[in-house]
Design a protein around this motif. Structure first.
Motif: not given
Length: 225
Positions: A4-7, A12, A156, A183, A185, A217, A220
């Motif tokens: 998981f990569k949080y942008y 994500f 999420i 998670i 967001v 942010v 990962s």
């Protein structure tokens, strides 16, 4: 293993050994975005609805990468008419892609496009990891049914209130979903959705069996079953 990569905001990436799945790519104009639309690499784009802070840069990224765009038929009409790498779905439907099975589930929100509906996604990856992305939604009791049908490893969830659930309702969602992990967001992008993720973590862990992973942010997380 899924990464998981949080942008930032609700954007994500879920990355397998072979595919990159990008969700709700609001990057341009996102004050907390950790990556620009030009930098994104993906094979699939999954869109929960058409509000600007979710549809975002979908057109630009799709045209640049050639990614397959997965959403409801109404949202897909926002893409240029000559962009053909799309897969339309609707609530309750499932489809098997190379990375696993995608099921489109309800969300309680508005759609941002005429005649449309918002949605969430449950993805059962080929390694049996199950990830639920709620999209923008209020708390609703049928989350229990989603959790009953799908043994969710990671949920999420939005926690920022005003447009979606707040932290307390999102914690209740974790309980209803019977998720193993959660998670947060969709918070702290702007003052109107300011929320303390630690408060969400504390309450969610007190009323459920889940552990909450707060991912900053730009950071990962390896999703472990």
């Amino acid at each position: 293993m899924i990464k998981f990569k949080y942008y930032g905001h609700a954007c994500f990436l879920l990355e397998t050994d072979n595919e990159k799945l990008l969700f709700d790519p609001f990057l341009t104009g996102n004050p907390v975005a950790s990556i620009s639309a030009d930098e994104v690499k993906c094979d699939y784009i999954l869109l929960t609805h058409a509000h600007g802070d979710h549809y975002g840069d979908a057109t630009q990224i799709a045209q640049k990468t050639g990614a397959k765009v997965i959403s409801t038929p109404e949202v897909l009409t926002k893409l240029p008419s000559d962009y053909e790498n799309v897969h339309g779905m609707n609530l309750g439907g499932s489809f098997t892609f190379p990375f696993g099975i995608v099921t489109m589930v309800p969300a309680l929100h508005s759609a941002g496009v005429e005649g449309g509906i918002p949605c969430g996604f449950v993805i059962k990856f080929n390694d049996d990891t199950v990830v639920y992305f709620a999209g923008d939604t209020a708390l609703f009791s049928d989350m229990a049914l989603i959790g009953e049908k799908q043994q969710i490893d990671y949920a999420i969830l939005p926690i920022g209130s005003n447009y979606t659930m707040d932290a307390k309702d999102a914690a209740k969602a974790v309980q209803l979903l019977n998720a193993k992990h959660a998670i947060p967001v969709h918070y702290n992008t702007w003052p109107v959705i300011a929320e303390n993720p630690e408060a969400f973590k504390s309450y969610a862990e007190s009323i459920s069996h889940a552990s909450v992973d707060i991912v900053p942010v730009g950071s990962s997380l390896d999703l472990v079953k």
